[in-house]
Design a protein around this motif. Structure first.
Motif, short mmCIF file in Angstrom:
data_model
loop_
_atom_site.label_atom_id
_atom_site.label_comp_id
_atom_site.label_asym_id
_atom_site.label_seq_id
_atom_site.Cartn_x
_atom_site.Cartn_y
_atom_site.Cartn_z
N PHE A 95 -7.64 6.76 -1.29
CA PHE A 95 -6.45 5.99 -0.96
C PHE A 95 -6.30 5.99 0.54
O PHE A 95 -6.86 6.82 1.25
CB PHE A 95 -5.19 6.57 -1.64
CG PHE A 95 -4.67 7.85 -1.02
CD1 PHE A 95 -3.71 7.81 -0.01
CD2 PHE A 95 -5.14 9.08 -1.44
CE1 PHE A 95 -3.24 8.99 0.57
CE2 PHE A 95 -4.67 10.25 -0.88
CZ PHE A 95 -3.72 10.21 0.13
N GLY A 96 -5.54 5.01 1.03
CA GLY A 96 -5.33 4.88 2.46
C GLY A 96 -3.87 4.75 2.80
O GLY A 96 -3.01 5.33 2.15
N ARG A 97 -3.59 3.92 3.81
CA ARG A 97 -2.25 3.86 4.35
C ARG A 97 -1.20 3.39 3.35
O ARG A 97 -0.04 3.78 3.41
CB ARG A 97 -2.24 2.94 5.58
CG ARG A 97 -0.93 2.97 6.34
CD ARG A 97 -1.14 2.62 7.79
NE ARG A 97 0.08 2.82 8.55
CZ ARG A 97 0.13 2.89 9.87
NH1 ARG A 97 -0.98 2.80 10.56
NH2 ARG A 97 1.26 3.06 10.50
N HIS A 98 -1.60 2.56 2.38
CA HIS A 98 -0.64 2.05 1.39
C HIS A 98 -0.48 2.99 0.20
O HIS A 98 0.28 2.69 -0.72
CB HIS A 98 -1.07 0.67 0.91
CG HIS A 98 -1.03 -0.37 1.99
ND1 HIS A 98 0.13 -0.78 2.59
CD2 HIS A 98 -2.03 -1.07 2.59
CE1 HIS A 98 -0.14 -1.70 3.51
NE2 HIS A 98 -1.44 -1.89 3.53
N SER A 99 -1.20 4.13 0.20
CA SER A 99 -1.09 5.16 -0.84
C SER A 99 -1.46 4.65 -2.23
O SER A 99 -1.02 5.20 -3.24
CB SER A 99 0.33 5.76 -0.87
OG SER A 99 0.60 6.44 0.33
N ILE A 100 -2.26 3.60 -2.30
CA ILE A 100 -2.74 3.10 -3.59
C ILE A 100 -4.12 3.70 -3.85
O ILE A 100 -5.03 3.56 -3.02
CB ILE A 100 -2.83 1.56 -3.59
CG1 ILE A 100 -1.45 0.95 -3.34
CG2 ILE A 100 -3.41 1.06 -4.91
CD1 ILE A 100 -1.48 -0.55 -3.16
N ILE A 101 -4.28 4.39 -4.97
CA ILE A 101 -5.56 5.02 -5.29
C ILE A 101 -6.50 3.99 -5.88
O ILE A 101 -6.17 3.30 -6.85
CB ILE A 101 -5.37 6.20 -6.26
CG1 ILE A 101 -4.59 7.33 -5.56
CG2 ILE A 101 -6.72 6.72 -6.75
CD1 ILE A 101 -4.34 8.54 -6.43
#
Length: 244
Positions: A180-186
């Motif tokens: 996951f990254g900045r948008h917190s979507i796995i």
């Protein structure tokens, strides 16, 4: 935001290890997300052995999932320490390594326009192959998603090709399986080969002055992602001998 003086955690575990009914690597990614860390990426390893001295081969053991994976997390040192405390019970086995890195860029996608052109390094340096590396060098790691593009091409591939055009010593792209990254979507890959923007990284090693020249190019190309730099020492850099 990630502080410029950050830390990178690399956790080496087996994909078969489980924590409360789920793969340990997945539990670690979810723990990093719940702690609101900047991001986490999981990468497969082709061949390895560890404390048990058992040789694990991703190609021959894929069906059993007893293959090595590496979870990489970059954030401030204090936040990495918080995750490490969670790992005491989640991942009692394996290997955890923490190293200092410097964050050069950290951004989410903002440019939805048409084709873009990367900034060029000084004209005197373009396309000049890097001399043999020895001693002090720098490594750049670019964390992006495999759905990211640059002028219609996969972004990781575009970065590798651009580094080659600029004569850097080398660049390597690796595809992840979960993160996951900045948008917190796995995002994670499936066994059917389908993916939903799984993580990808590009690693570049060269002399400090060459890395300084290519960083503006990378910052222009990476519209959403993370770029970190660390000092390294090169102990060998050689070409394969010609056959015959």
């Amino acid at each position: 935001m990630i502080p410029s003086d950050a830390a990178r955690l690399s956790l080496h575990v087996n994909a078969s290890r489980r924590w409360r009914g789920k793969p340990t690597y997945r539990a670690v990614v979810e723990a990093a997300r719940s702690l609101e860390l900047a991001g986490a990426s999981v990468f497969l390893v082709d061949l390895s052995f560890g404390a048990e001295r058992t040789l694990r081969d991703a190609l021959s053991e894929y069906a059993s999932l007893d293959i090595p994976v590496v979870v990489e997390v970059v954030d401030g040192p204090g936040r990495i320490d918080a995750l490490l405390r969670e790992l005491d019970s989640m991942a009692p086995g394996g290997l955890a390594v923490v190293e200092p890195v410097r964050v050069v860029a950290y951004s989410h996608h903002a440019n939805a326009g048409g084709p873009r052109r990367a900034a060029a390094p000084p004209a005197t340096q373009r396309g000049i192959p890097s001399m043999s590396l020895d001693g002090k060098a720098r490594r750049v790691t670019v964390y992006i998603g495999n759905a990211d593009t640059w002028n219609g091409r996969n972004l990781a591939a575009a970065i590798v090709l651009r580094c080659r055009e600029l004569g850097l010593a080398g660049a390597t792209a690796s595809l992840g399986v979960m993160g996951f990254g900045r948008h917190s979507i796995i995002h994670r890959a499936s066994f059917l080969g389908l993916s939903s923007d799984v993580p990808e990284k590009v690693e570049i090693v060269d002399r400090p002055e060459r890395i300084a020249e290519v960083l503006p190019v990378l910052e222009e190309m990476v519209d959403g992602g993370l770029i970190v730099v660390q000092d390294v020492r090169v102990v060998k850099h050689a070409h394969h001998p010609a056959p015959g």
